[in-house]
Design an enzyme around this catalytic site. Sequence first.
Site, PDB file in Angstrom:
ATOM      1  N   TYR A  26       0.880  -4.009  12.040  1.00 33.08           N
ATOM      2  CA  TYR A  26       0.721  -2.576  11.764  1.00 33.08           C
ATOM      3  C   TYR A  26       1.499  -1.718  12.754  1.00 33.08           C
ATOM      4  CZ  TYR A  26      -2.543  -3.840   8.143  1.00 33.08           C
ATOM      5  OH  TYR A  26      -3.086  -4.372   7.001  1.00 33.08           O
TER       6      TYR A  26
ATOM      7  N   HIS B   2       0.833  -1.219   0.000  1.00 34.02           N
ATOM      8  CA  HIS B   2       0.000   0.000   0.000  1.00 34.02           C
ATOM      9  C   HIS B   2       0.864   1.264   0.000  1.00 34.02           C
ATOM     10  CE1 HIS B   2      -3.882  -2.083   0.862  1.00 34.02           C
ATOM     11  NE2 HIS B   2      -3.087  -2.950   1.428  1.00 34.02           N
TER      12      HIS B   2
ATOM     13  N   ASN C  48     -10.262  -2.783   2.641  1.00 26.10           N
ATOM     14  CA  ASN C  48      -9.976  -2.800   1.209  1.00 26.10           C
ATOM     15  C   ASN C  48     -11.259  -2.579   0.414  1.00 26.10           C
ATOM     16  OD1 ASN C  48      -7.216  -3.291   1.344  1.00 26.10           O
ATOM     17  ND2 ASN C  48      -7.395  -5.495   1.051  1.00 26.10           N
TER      18      ASN C  48
END
Length: 702
Positions: A374, A87, A160
Amino acid sequence: MAASRNADKRKSVRLADAEIQRGVGGETHQTAGSSGDVLTTQQGAPIADDQNSLKAGARGPTLLEDLVLRDKIFHFDHERIPERVVHARGFGAHGYFENYEPLADISSADIFQRAGEKTPAFVRFSTVAGSKGSADLARDVRGFAVKLYTKEGNWDIVGNNIPVFFIQDAMKFPDLIHAVKEEPDRGFPQAQSAHDNFWDFASLMPEATHMLMWVMSDRAIPRSFRFMEGFGVHTFRLVNAKGKSTFVKFHWKPKQGLQSVVWNEAVKINGADPDFHRRDLWNAIQSGDFPEWELGLQLFDDAFADKFAFDILDATKIIPEEEVPIRVVGRLVLDRTVDNFFAETEQVAFCTQNIVPGVDFTNDPLLQGRNFSYLDTQLKRLGSPNFTHLPINAPKCPFHTLQQDGHMAMVNPKGRVNYEPNSWGEGPRERPERGITSFPEEIAAPKQRVRGEKFADHYSQARQFFISQTEPEQTHIKDAFVFELSKCENPAIRTRMVSHLTNVDEGLAKRVADGLGLKDMPKAAEPARKPITDLPASPKLSIVKNGPESFKGRKLGVLVADGTDAALLAGLEKAAADEGVMVEFVAPQVGDFTDSAGKLHPAQQKVNGGPSVLYDAVAILLSAEGAKLLANEATAKDFVSDAFAHAKFIAHTETAKPLLDKAGVTPDDGVIPLKSAKDAAAFIAKCRDLRLWRREAQVHTV
Ligand code: HDE
């Protein structure tokens, strides 16, 4: 000469002395400044000469002593931070979430308690595979990451535009991403799944089959971020004040309707405007056409989870909307572009672990892995555990932690207390009745490396997706498989993939095999679990069936030249404005063109810079001379023939016919002659269908 230039500069610095005085003890943050402000070093010292480094004589070596040069180059050298591993290419915008009704019965999350309350939000859209500088129209999944700055902390829904994923277990994520990104020996291809490594991996991972159907569909080439759905993908929990948990899947439904482009168009857009998606969002927001999505919840309980044919913890499965309807609970509006791309879009740090009281995780093994990844990745990218101090990441509600120090600590905690418990009667304390609490799910199970039994069904929903598509969409899926697999050099990979498709839909497998020139159909892959072949179609899975109600927010490209009919032009502009359509004039030259009444209009694009792939529909408003002029212009012919091949609606004046003929246009329902201003309104109304799909059967573009 040099001496007099320097003298001028000294003067300008002296003139700005007053500014320096004002600055002292004033602003503590760095700004780019406005005109009249004095340029300074990072330390705030005024700079006298920003043109020349300090040298021993006019032609001598540069001196190490030059603090101004070092200050500037040092900072420049460190301007980049690592791009996201996935991303990397993204585009963000600010906005808000507005809650429609209190949902206290389902969740105690503060954001859902009051009707009409607005919560600030930041959204970052992205592609997955390409680097930061790759093109927007890659065939790829789009990220749809939403940060909600709630009154009880930041809640990130990192989703998404496709509701399922390639893999079921976080363990396989690095393999998936290694396979899809550039091949490690050669460093290409960039931002493409059409290569051996990706399809080798995908064809060895039957669990990817459902997702492959989605990424080979037009979902992977959206027309705009504004026209795509968002999905939280995993099953989450919402928990009310009494501790009752309800399973939930999150959906963002674009009010603008769904829309994608076709592959041949995507390839050309990448050349004509690699920033097509970011420019589109930027222009829409800047012009006040704020995109909106409604938040939909699919809510269900344990009883449903137990009877559902698939495992609700399996991220390769959806729950069809026909089975669990969506409850719309609020809307997300994007109404502000960023002030600074780096500070906001680049530095925003989404973490799936960022939830708030009233929201909880499930045991989806993909989600569990993400909760580690993350946070970990932010440390690498942003370089310090204090990335939460950055304005884009900081909560907008009061927050008090006892965490301290570390690289780039930007808040100065005052006082003596940095631990708890303490007897000083100071410092923040925990709040058991209203803090993050985990749903006390009972777990008594052996520790083992296995997956749930129903995870082994890899084909049933892939089939359901396929049969839910309209005919042109099915053809696009077939074409995409053929295109991508044709780029694989190893024939065994192509055959292996067809063996999976046979379990999805034999007709599709056969058409792909034909497209690949396979002589013999391979045997169907051995399914790990017997597929269910009678799942009903789910119309919500089709883009074409869920298009917009109007042509609003779309873009019309009008080919013009001197002498363009003034009345028709005015009629078309009015019809477009009434519908909320953006119009761009494409002409032999930029600057002004003169209509038949002698009025000047600005043309925004020169014909070779404004190909029709950049527009949703086109109008060829040429006079006889204009048509004659452009009929021999290759880019003008492409403008028309591409619009025709991409099944777009085309309006034209009678006098423009020679150009249409040269471009090979055969009139059909989508080619609309404009005789009067009235026809213009009818043309715009027709454009609401977006494309004349049946034309594709005649003008095959792949
Ligand atoms: Fe991500 N993903 N992901 N992902 N993902 C990242 O985090 C990861 C997955 C998604 O605009 C990274 O901050 C793992 C699913 C979006 O900044 C990284 C797994 C979904 C974004 C990471 C997944 C997503 C990311 C890279 C499998 C849809 C961009 C930089 C267990 C629900 C967010 C970063 C933005 C970004 C890891 C799978 C969506 C490396 C390990 C499934 C939208 O941490």
